[in-house]
Write an enzyme that holds these catalytic residues in place. Structure first.
Site, PDB file in Angstrom:
ATOM      1  N   GLY A 149       0.900  -1.248   0.114  1.00  0.00           N
ATOM      2  CA  GLY A 149       0.032   0.199  -0.046  1.00  0.00           C
ATOM      3  C   GLY A 149       1.027   1.243   0.092  1.00  0.00           C
ATOM      4  N   TYR A 150       0.231   2.385  -0.196  1.00  0.00           N
ATOM      5  CA  TYR A 150       1.050   3.719  -0.502  1.00  0.00           C
ATOM      6  C   TYR A 150       0.490   4.734   0.596  1.00  0.00           C
ATOM      7  CZ  TYR A 150       2.902   1.451  -4.335  1.00  0.00           C
ATOM      8  OH  TYR A 150       3.737   0.350  -5.288  1.00  0.00           O
TER       9      TYR A 150
END
Length: 151
Positions: free
Chosen positions: A30-31
């Site tokens: 994820g970011y």
């Protein structure tokens, strides 16, 4: 300073199936930031956590800093990224002196298969396998950070 020089390609699904891939590793990532000049990613693979910071691309070159973090921390940070979490299985294939990473995406990107190869310099010769298709190194549509946000 750690530099990443990477080329990315679409994969011909019909041809890569013939490779009989095995030993893939599951990856969830994820970011925390997807701004083009500062990507911050958290990733879990092989029950280990990683935090990665990447600079803006200049062509196919960018700075990359990756740090191992406790997997429990990575799991909690991934929760901050939900629902925009990429899931894929990565296979490594040695071909003509390079290690290719083939990512088979799951979830909303099922059917997408990308291959990446890291090189040491911009002028380094890379023999392209026949199962590799169009190069998408400079196409933002295929950046993992953008895939995480896309439907």
């Amino acid at each position: 300073m750690a530099l990443e020089i990477e080329r990315k390609f679409l994969v011909d699904v019909k041809k890569v199936v013939k490779l009989k891939l095995s030993g893939g590793e599951r990856i969830a990532q994820g970011y925390l930031s997807t701004e083009p000049n500062k990507i911050v990613r958290v990733r879990i693979k092989k029950n280990r956590g990683y935090l990665t910071i990447k600079s803006a691309n200049i062509g196919i070159v960018r700075q990359e800093f990756e740090y191992e973090i406790p997997v429990a921390d990575a799991e909690e940070i991934l929760k901050l990224c939900a629902p925009n979490i990429l899931k894929k299985v990565r296979y490594k294939i040695d071909y003509a002196g390079h290690t290719w990473e083939v990512d088979i995406f799951e979830g909303r990107h099922t059917g997408l298969i990308l291959a990446e190869v890291e090189i040491n310099s911009l002028d380094e010769f890379v023999k392209i396998p026949d199962w590799v298709g169009e190069e998408v190194s400079n196409n933002p549509r295929y950046f993992n950070s953008n895939l995480a946000l896309s439907e």
